[in-house]
Write a protein that holds these residues in place. Structure first.
Motif, PDB file in Angstrom:
ATOM      1  N   SER A  26     -20.623 -40.321  26.260  1.00 47.05           N
ATOM      2  CA  SER A  26     -21.096 -40.385  24.873  1.00 47.05           C
ATOM      3  C   SER A  26     -20.509 -41.609  24.186  1.00 47.05           C
ATOM      4  CB  SER A  26     -20.687 -39.127  24.113  1.00 47.05           C
ATOM      5  OG  SER A  26     -19.277 -39.073  23.971  1.00 47.05           O
ATOM      6  N   SER A  27     -21.169 -42.036  23.111  1.00 49.25           N
ATOM      7  CA  SER A  27     -20.753 -43.258  22.435  1.00 49.25           C
ATOM      8  C   SER A  27     -20.857 -43.078  20.931  1.00 49.25           C
ATOM      9  CB  SER A  27     -21.634 -44.427  22.882  1.00 49.25           C
ATOM     10  OG  SER A  27     -21.429 -45.547  22.067  1.00 49.25           O
ATOM     11  N   SER A  28     -20.063 -43.873  20.207  1.00 51.84           N
ATOM     12  CA  SER A  28     -20.088 -43.811  18.747  1.00 51.84           C
ATOM     13  C   SER A  28     -21.319 -44.472  18.150  1.00 51.84           C
ATOM     14  CB  SER A  28     -18.823 -44.476  18.185  1.00 51.84           C
ATOM     15  OG  SER A  28     -18.763 -45.833  18.577  1.00 51.84           O
ATOM     16  N   ASN A  29     -22.162 -45.118  18.974  1.00 50.60           N
ATOM     17  CA  ASN A  29     -23.394 -45.700  18.439  1.00 50.60           C
ATOM     18  C   ASN A  29     -24.557 -44.710  18.486  1.00 50.60           C
ATOM     19  OD1 ASN A  29     -24.172 -45.618  21.103  1.00 50.60           O
ATOM     20  ND2 ASN A  29     -24.315 -47.826  21.379  1.00 50.60           N
ATOM     21  N   GLY A  30     -24.256 -43.443  18.861  1.00 47.02           N
ATOM     22  CA  GLY A  30     -25.285 -42.412  18.858  1.00 47.02           C
ATOM     23  C   GLY A  30     -26.054 -42.279  20.155  1.00 47.02           C
ATOM     24  N   TYR A  31     -25.665 -43.024  21.187  1.00 51.03           N
ATOM     25  CA  TYR A  31     -26.356 -42.977  22.465  1.00 51.03           C
ATOM     26  C   TYR A  31     -25.523 -42.255  23.518  1.00 51.03           C
ATOM     27  CZ  TYR A  31     -29.827 -46.357  20.849  1.00 51.03           C
ATOM     28  OH  TYR A  31     -30.823 -46.984  20.156  1.00 51.03           O
TER      29      TYR A  31
END
Length: 214
Positions: A202-207
């Motif tokens: 998971s990533s903090s850019n929503g992807y």
């Protein structure tokens, strides 16, 4: 015992309260922590089927609880990090007499030339080594991965800058994974499909990103 449980950290007394889910009944309260607990994880040693909990708190203390032995504290380790413990895990290599405790912090250890991830022996609780990547600070999450193709064990570290995969026992950097955007990597898991291993992160850019580990 074929029952399902959930472990909840108590915000006031810092105990770990264990509930039987179907009955919504607390069965035991584990005492040992003296500050906020941020990570609790369950592991089973498939070599002997002993079960464990491992938990870490804001005093930089990691506790290993032996579920099989009535939740006895195996070790209470002062990791001496410079910041709180964000993640920890246990690794039980197959057919190996040694087992391992892995801990990570949001910042470096008090030894500023060392990395934020440490490996301890589960057999005696002593520090074995630091993982070598000195620039890999701010570790949010740890998982282990058994590469069945070469029979090696790896530690996967999720940090803001990148995902770093190090050999558990050898001084080997397996891979560094980075997105095009400089965004944080906060969690993930490994899954197998068609005899291939993939890392889902998971990533903090929503992807969500899927990486082919081979």
């Amino acid at each position: 015992d074929n029952k399902e449980y959930i472990v909840s950290p108590h915000i006031k007394n810092y105990n770990l309260d264990i509930f039987e889910i179907l009955k919504n009944k607390k069965i035991i309260s584990l005492q040992g922590h003296k500050n906020i607990v941020r990570t609790i994880r369950y592991f089973i040693n498939e070599n002997n089927y002993n079960e464990y909990l491992i938990s870490g708190d804001d005093n930089k203390i990691v506790i290993i609880w032996d579920i099989t032995n009535n939740y006895k504290i195996n070790y209470q380790i002062d990791t001496k990090y410079g910041d709180m413990i964000y993640s920890c895990l246990l690794v039980f290599p197959k057919n190996n007499e040694e087992s391992y405790i892995i801990t990570s912090s949001y910042a470096q250890s008090e030894d500023i030339d060392k990395s934020a991830t440490k490996i301890y022996s589960l057999n005696n609780g002593k520090l074995i080594k630091y993982l070598k990547d000195l620039n890999n600070n701010y570790i949010y999450y740890l998982i282990s991965w058994h590469n069945k193709k070469n029979n090696n064990y790896y530690i996967i570290q999720f940090s803001y800058q990148k995902i770093v995969i190090n050999n558990l026992l050898k001084e080997e950097l397996y891979s560094e994974l980075k997105q095009k955007q400089n965004k944080g990597h906060y969690s993930g898991f490994v899954y197998n499909k068609d005899n291939n291993d993939y890392l889902c992160s998971s990533s903090s850019n929503g992807y969500v990103y899927i990486w082919d580990l081979y």
